[in-house]
Enzyme design. Structure first.
Site, mmCIF file in Angstrom:
data_model
loop_
_atom_site.group_PDB
_atom_site.id
_atom_site.type_symbol
_atom_site.label_atom_id
_atom_site.label_comp_id
_atom_site.label_asym_id
_atom_site.label_seq_id
_atom_site.Cartn_x
_atom_site.Cartn_y
_atom_site.Cartn_z
ATOM 1 N N LYS A 270 0.848 -1.202 0.000
ATOM 2 C CA LYS A 270 0.000 0.000 0.000
ATOM 3 C C LYS A 270 0.877 1.243 0.000
ATOM 4 C CE LYS A 270 -1.780 2.744 3.062
ATOM 5 N NZ LYS A 270 -1.812 4.043 2.361
ATOM 6 N N GLY B 181 6.935 4.642 8.507
ATOM 7 C CA GLY B 181 6.046 5.784 8.704
ATOM 8 C C GLY B 181 6.208 6.350 10.101
ATOM 9 N N THR C 27 5.914 7.025 14.156
ATOM 10 C CA THR C 27 6.036 6.187 15.351
ATOM 11 C C THR C 27 4.655 5.857 15.902
ATOM 12 O OG1 THR C 27 8.217 7.029 15.832
ATOM 13 C CG2 THR C 27 7.001 6.150 17.701
ATOM 14 N N GLY D 255 3.141 3.171 13.833
ATOM 15 C CA GLY D 255 3.974 1.983 14.071
ATOM 16 C C GLY D 255 3.605 1.300 15.386
ATOM 17 N N GLU E 156 9.800 15.184 15.995
ATOM 18 C CA GLU E 156 10.163 15.123 14.576
ATOM 19 C C GLU E 156 9.313 16.148 13.823
ATOM 20 O OE1 GLU E 156 9.065 11.510 12.369
ATOM 21 O OE2 GLU E 156 11.095 11.542 11.555
HETATM 22 P P1 NDP Z 1 1.767 7.690 8.693
HETATM 23 O O1 NDP Z 1 2.521 6.850 9.637
HETATM 24 O O2 NDP Z 1 0.324 7.929 8.937
HETATM 25 O O3 NDP Z 1 1.864 7.068 7.218
HETATM 26 C C1 NDP Z 1 2.706 6.020 6.804
HETATM 27 C C2 NDP Z 1 1.914 4.965 6.027
HETATM 28 O O4 NDP Z 1 1.030 4.274 6.910
HETATM 29 C C3 NDP Z 1 1.024 5.550 4.947
HETATM 30 O O5 NDP Z 1 0.944 4.664 3.857
HETATM 31 C C4 NDP Z 1 -0.298 5.656 5.664
HETATM 32 O O6 NDP Z 1 -1.394 5.779 4.823
HETATM 33 C C5 NDP Z 1 -0.305 4.355 6.440
HETATM 34 N N1 NDP Z 1 -1.217 4.324 7.573
HETATM 35 C C6 NDP Z 1 -1.818 5.355 8.240
HETATM 36 N N2 NDP Z 1 -2.579 4.898 9.257
HETATM 37 C C7 NDP Z 1 -2.466 3.557 9.244
HETATM 38 C C8 NDP Z 1 -3.004 2.502 10.064
HETATM 39 N N3 NDP Z 1 -3.791 2.753 11.095
HETATM 40 N N4 NDP Z 1 -2.653 1.235 9.784
HETATM 41 C C9 NDP Z 1 -1.816 0.957 8.762
HETATM 42 N N5 NDP Z 1 -1.302 1.890 7.950
HETATM 43 C C10 NDP Z 1 -1.597 3.177 8.186
HETATM 44 O O7 NDP Z 1 2.518 9.051 8.521
HETATM 45 P P2 NDP Z 1 1.903 10.470 8.095
HETATM 46 O O8 NDP Z 1 1.835 10.492 6.628
HETATM 47 O O9 NDP Z 1 0.616 10.725 8.808
HETATM 48 O O10 NDP Z 1 2.998 11.478 8.642
HETATM 49 C C11 NDP Z 1 2.932 11.939 9.993
HETATM 50 C C12 NDP Z 1 4.297 12.092 10.564
HETATM 51 O O11 NDP Z 1 4.970 10.832 10.556
HETATM 52 C C13 NDP Z 1 5.231 12.992 9.783
HETATM 53 O O12 NDP Z 1 5.073 14.316 10.123
HETATM 54 C C14 NDP Z 1 6.567 12.456 10.166
HETATM 55 O O13 NDP Z 1 6.965 13.034 11.376
HETATM 56 C C15 NDP Z 1 6.340 10.984 10.348
HETATM 57 N N6 NDP Z 1 6.719 10.182 9.169
HETATM 58 C C16 NDP Z 1 7.845 9.441 9.230
HETATM 59 C C17 NDP Z 1 8.246 8.723 8.126
HETATM 60 C C18 NDP Z 1 9.485 7.907 8.130
HETATM 61 O O14 NDP Z 1 10.079 7.717 7.077
HETATM 62 N N7 NDP Z 1 9.891 7.375 9.237
HETATM 63 C C19 NDP Z 1 7.513 8.763 6.857
HETATM 64 C C20 NDP Z 1 6.295 9.520 6.927
HETATM 65 C C21 NDP Z 1 5.953 10.213 8.037
HETATM 66 P P3 NDP Z 1 -1.849 7.267 4.405
HETATM 67 O O15 NDP Z 1 -0.732 7.836 3.614
HETATM 68 O O16 NDP Z 1 -3.002 7.031 3.601
HETATM 69 O O17 NDP Z 1 -2.115 8.008 5.676
#
Ligand code: NDP
Length: 491
Positions: free
Chosen positions: A195, A247, A249, A252, A400
């Site tokens: 996804k 994604g 924390t 996660g 972050e």
């Molecule tokens: P998320 O953790 O929400 O997104 C990462 C992925 O997980 C996306 O594909 C998202 O879908 C999906 N997702 C969201 N909710 C769920 C769930 N309940 N179960 C399974 N999968 C899910 O990150 P955000 O985009 O909301 O970003 C928020 C913050 O996270 C940022 O400001 C940053 O600080 C941090 N971040 C860290 C990253 C890293 O590389 N470590 C990458 C991205 C963000 P969808 O995109 O549709 O929400």
């Protein structure tokens, strides 16, 4: 003599050097109006859909599917069938051929994919062209090499594939994160349901075309677009044997809670708040480049970004001075312009989050610096920002920000640098700038970070494992270590 006189005669260098626009052509990408879900090698029509936009112009690029729980179920069934019907028992050397083929097609279509990545995600074309695409191809090449050598990678452990891998990726490196996850999974004989992030689905959808071109058997890789609900459905699905997540924390942790007791394997690559530590004996100008690369690369949307600069007190002033001067030369704007250094912020939601944290930094008493720069009227933008006078307790030093915002702190001794660097719930990466090799090793042994860069920053290589400590997650991607989460062992 004539030569010298000629030079002296030259008209003076104009004070204001401006760059002529150097836009990359969009014509290399042909977008469809609508995309379905890529399941079992076919495009299936979703019940619901949403529009994906360009964050630099806010224009709609395409309509993509919002995968439902039923769609995820179909994708998992297709992946299971492909696993059982030949992929898992294919000789490693045959699997390798597919991976090599995918790698070569990524190279051949690099320009098209890079333009699309910049259009849909907002990152500068020079980054998608020179970093994301070459590295994505390199991951497929690298893991293709392992596919027929797994018995050597894990001697006497009889490695076997685990089954169907559910993979959830973020929006900061859409195609590269796909490559990090898909390449080792396939090399080990697993099948995949992936996804992409809601805001950046397009390169993953174009990748489906690459898979067809490579004649990968149907169902080996399935792509289900959608928002967090689609990700949650994938996590919950009983037919998935392993979840790989990159994604936030927060999400996660939620995934880890959902999977507790299910027996599913899990790897988490989460957030970071890396310290970039600059000692007074380092090459200062080089360090400034490393600091800039550390935090303004990809608009700071980087989990391992060097978002906390720890400067030794004795060089604090010249370092900050040089840094501010360097910031004035950064060009913010159109991601498709080859001169652009800092592109668009990925989404309105992320822009709001950055603004909120920056406001908190000012309210808590930090001093803000932003170079003069004109931001485009349309789209989501944030100027490169430096905060000085930052205390360790401030939110901008703890949380972050995931944007082009640097917090500067100081230290006097190496011990203090280590203490401050480790004073974070995260532990993904760190940087050390010094001319002394012994000090690099001393620091690296004490920093609680999965990656420690020395006299460089944000260097990635498929042969090198990447991952975190503490709230930055667990498990490693890349290198030999990156194979292990996709294997079970019949020891
Ligand atoms: P998320 O953790 O929400 O997104 C990462 C992925 O997980 C996306 O594909 C998202 O879908 C999906 N997702 C969201 N909710 C769920 C769930 N309940 N179960 C399974 N999968 C899910 O990150 P955000 O985009 O909301 O970003 C928020 C913050 O996270 C940022 O400001 C940053 O600080 C941090 N971040 C860290 C990253 C890293 O590389 N470590 C990458 C991205 C963000 P969808 O995109 O549709 O929400």
């Amino acid at each position: 003599m004539t030569e010298i006189r000629k030079k002296q005669d030259r008209t003076p260098v104009p004070k204001d050097w401006t760059y002529a626009p150097a836009p990359e052509s969009r014509d290399v990408v042909s977008l469809r109006d609508r995309y379905g879900l890529f399941i079992g090698g076919e495009w299936l029509e979703p019940k619901e859909s949403y529009e994906t936009i360009s964050p630099s112009s806010e224009e709609t690029l395409a309509t993509v599917g919002q995968g439902s729980a039923e769609d995820v179920d179909r994708a998992v069934a297709a992946a299971r069938a492909a696993f059982a019907n030949g992929w898992s028992s294919l000789p490693g050397s045959e699997r390798a051929k597919y991976l090599f083929r995918i790698a070569r097609i990524l190279q051949e279509r690099a320009r098209e994919l890079a333009v699309l990545e910049s259009l849909n995600g907002g990152k500068p074309i020079k980054e998608s062209r020179d970093v994301d695409l070459p590295l994505a191809a390199a991951h497929f090449f690298y893991y293709a090499g392992w596919a027929d050598k797994l018995e050597y990678a894990f001697p006497n452990r009889r490695p076997r594939p685990i089954g169907v891998a559910g993979q959830i990726i973020p929006w900061n490196f859409p195609l590269l994160m796909l490559a990090w996850k898909v390449a080792p999974a396939l090399a080990c004989g697993n099948t995949v349901v992936l996804k992409p992030a809601e805001t950046t689905p397009l390169t993953a959808l174009l990748f489906c075309d690459v898979l067809r071109q490579a004649e990968l058997p149907p169902g080996v890789v399935n792509i289900v677009t959608g928002d967090g609900r689609t990700g949650a459905a994938l996590v919950e699905h009983p037919g998935v044997d392993k979840i790989a997540f990159t994604g936030s924390t927060e999400v996660g942790k939620a995934i880890q809670r959902r999977l507790a007791g299910t027996g599913k394997k899990l790897t988490l690559e989460l957030g970071g708040k890396a310290a970039n530590i600059v000692f007074d004996d380092c090459a200062l100008d080089q360090a400034v480049e490393g600091i800039v690369n550390g935090i303004y690369f990809n608009q700071g949307h980087v989990c391992c970004a060097g978002s906390r600069l720890l400067a030794q007190e004795s060089i604090y002033e010249p370092l900050v001075e040089k840094l501010k001067r360097r910031l004035e030369t950064l060009r913010v704007g159109d991601p498709l312009d080859k001169n652009t250094d800092v592109g668009a912020i990925n989404s309105q939601v992320q822009l709001d989050r950055i603004k909120e944290l920056v406001a908190a930094g000012e309210a808590e008493g930090a001093e803000i610096y932003q170079p003069p720069c004109r931001l485009p009227e349309k789209g989501y933008w944030f100027a490169p920002t430096v905060f000085t006078n930052v205390a360790q307790s401030y939110r901008i030093a703890q949380e972050e920000i995931f944007g082009p915002v640097l917090s500067v702190l100081t230290f006097r001794t190496p011990e203090e640098a280590v203490e401050k660097a480790n004073n974070t719930p995260y532990g993904l990466s760190a940087g050390v700038w010094t001319e002394k090799g012994s000090r690099i090793l001393w620091m690296a042994q004490r920093l609680r970070a999965g990656v420690v860069w020395a006299n460089t920053f944000n260097r990635f290589d498929p042969t090198s494992p990447f991952g975190g400590y503490k709230e930055s997650g667990f498990g490693r991607e890349g290198g030999l270590h990156g194979l292990e989460p996709y294997m079970r062992f019949e020891e």
